[in-house]
Design an enzyme around this catalytic site. Structure first.
Site, PDB file in Angstrom:
ATOM      1  N   LYS A 284       0.883  -0.876   0.258  1.00 37.78           N
ATOM      2  CA  LYS A 284       0.252  -0.220  -0.214  1.00 37.78           C
ATOM      3  C   LYS A 284       0.875   1.413  -0.284  1.00 37.78           C
ATOM      4  O   LYS A 284       0.581   1.800  -0.604  1.00 37.78           O
ATOM      5  CB  LYS A 284      -1.193   0.078   1.241  1.00 37.78           C
ATOM      6  CG  LYS A 284      -2.220  -0.763   0.731  1.00 37.78           C
ATOM      7  CD  LYS A 284      -3.210  -1.194   2.258  1.00 37.78           C
ATOM      8  CE  LYS A 284      -3.606  -2.288   2.311  1.00 37.78           C
ATOM      9  NZ  LYS A 284      -4.171  -2.393   3.881  1.00 37.78           N
TER      10      LYS A 284
ATOM     11  N   GLN B 224      -4.059  -1.134   9.430  1.00 39.79           N
ATOM     12  CA  GLN B 224      -4.261  -2.820   8.985  1.00 39.79           C
ATOM     13  C   GLN B 224      -5.031  -4.173  10.469  1.00 39.79           C
ATOM     14  O   GLN B 224      -4.589  -3.653  11.269  1.00 39.79           O
ATOM     15  CB  GLN B 224      -2.721  -2.700   9.057  1.00 39.79           C
ATOM     16  CG  GLN B 224      -2.945  -4.281   7.865  1.00 39.79           C
ATOM     17  CD  GLN B 224      -3.390  -4.507   6.759  1.00 39.79           C
ATOM     18  OE1 GLN B 224      -3.569  -3.107   6.005  1.00 39.79           O
ATOM     19  NE2 GLN B 224      -3.602  -5.127   6.286  1.00 39.79           N
TER      20      GLN B 224
ATOM     21  N   ASP C  51     -10.472   3.512   4.766  1.00 41.94           N
ATOM     22  CA  ASP C  51     -10.785   2.339   4.710  1.00 41.94           C
ATOM     23  C   ASP C  51     -12.641   1.982   4.810  1.00 41.94           C
ATOM     24  O   ASP C  51     -12.816   0.906   4.099  1.00 41.94           O
ATOM     25  CB  ASP C  51     -10.647   1.650   6.053  1.00 41.94           C
ATOM     26  CG  ASP C  51      -8.806   0.761   5.914  1.00 41.94           C
ATOM     27  OD1 ASP C  51      -8.966   0.758   4.201  1.00 41.94           O
ATOM     28  OD2 ASP C  51      -8.722   0.503   6.593  1.00 41.94           O
TER      29      ASP C  51
END
Ligand code: NDP
Length: 294
Positions: free
Chosen positions: A54, A98, A121
């Protein structure tokens, strides 16, 4: 005739090129580059690999990547303090934490602590609520990627019978909401669905996100249907090394389907590109600028 392949790498590369162009013009308007902060707690190798890819993608798109690696024994209080700092940092447009988090940390509390305007997200309940009520919001990357893939196969998703197998907050539910917004007729199936095979066979568009290797077989699929396989499962290969397979039995299903996404090289590729799209959107919105439509 075999199914046509929806090539995740190709589609992701196109999207990332568009993001890079938009990021350049947005940086000129903002007087700074859009920034994405990645927070990683613990030593899970898969999570480290995801975060690394990412960050690489963020830098390649002309955005700034901030990295916060915390030890496995980090307390919830310390993690929340870091998130509060990132929420207040003007250079940070997007925050990704994460998952999974270590067991001493309440994941829901952490998700709710992220500023919804920086929630790239798309997991914050405010963004989930906006999505379900049809308001503009930051949408989770994987379901967004599924829609992008499906639209490569169908000019319009309106009126299609779409079946989503899996009802998680990060894939199944938001995907179903996005499909409703596209005017598909949506069925959500899960582990308690009575006749899953029959439900799947009704689908013009079958999206599978269950985490069960090669679970969906050829006779579950309507001939000519579009099959989007979200699953990522590590299984032992013939050579004794682990290999990645999806939730769909690719070899046999690709003989029946009209379109199919491979694993690897399918939805997973687009997920990261969609994270970049969200960072761009968050940066534009925070700067009071028009949100790029990619
Ligand atoms: P979760 O474990 O959170 O959810 C799984 C869902 O599948 C649940 O709703 C569960 O039903 C359903 N399910 C499980 N077993 C069955 C079954 N036998 N029949 C029908 N439904 C079943 O998983 P995620 O949504 O997080 O992930 C799903 C898959 O997608 C995983 O392989 C994951 O690795 C992958 N993934 C891929 C991403 C990408 O970038 N490509 C990103 C995110 C996930 P119930 O609710 O009834 O328990």
């Amino acid at each position: 005739m075999g199914a046509k392949i929806l090539d995740g790498k190709l589609i992701a590369d196109e999207l990332r090129a568009k993001v890079a162009t938009e990021a350049l013009s947005l940086s000129a308007k903002l007087g700074r580059r859009p920034g994405l902060a990645a927070v990683l707690v613990g030593e899970d190798p898969a999570s480290h690999a995801y975060v690394k890819s990412k960050q690489k993608a963020t830098n390649e798109a002309g955005m700034v990547s901030f990295e916060h690696r915390l030890p496995e024994n980090t307390s919830e209080k310390d993690l929340l303090a870091l998130i509060a700092k990132l929420n207040a940092d003007n250079a940070v447009d997007g925050i990704l934490v994460q998952l999974p988090l270590p067991k001493q940390i309440d994941t829901a509390r952490v998700i709710e602590a992220v500023d919804p305007a920086k929630d790239v997200d798309g997991f914050h309940p405010m963004n989930a609520g906006k999505l379900s009520t049809g308001l503009p919001s930051l949408v989770p990357g994987t379901p967004l990627g599924c829609i992008i893939m499906a639209k490569k196969a169908h000019a319009s998703l309106a009126g299609l019978d779409a079946v989503v197998v899996g009802r998680s907050n990060i894939v199944g539910k938001p995907l179903a909401q996005l499909l409703i917004a596209e005017s598909a007729t949506v069925t959500i199936a899960h582990s308690k669905t009575k006749d899953l095979k029959e439900a799947c066979r009704r689908a013009d568009l079958l999206c599978v996100a269950i985490g069960k290797p090669e679970f969906v077989k050829a006779d579950w699929v309507k001939p000519g249907a579009t099959v989007i396989d979200v699953g990522i499962n590590r299984v032992p290969g013939a050579d004794g090394k682990n290999k990645l397979v999806g939730d769909v039995a690719y070899e046999e299903v690709s003989k029946v389907a009209g379109w199919i996404t491979p694993v690897p090289g399918g939805v997973g590729r687009i997920t990261v590109a969609c994270l970049l799209v969200n960072t761009l959107r968050a940066a534009a919105a925070r700067g009071g600028l028009a949100v790029p439509n990619l």
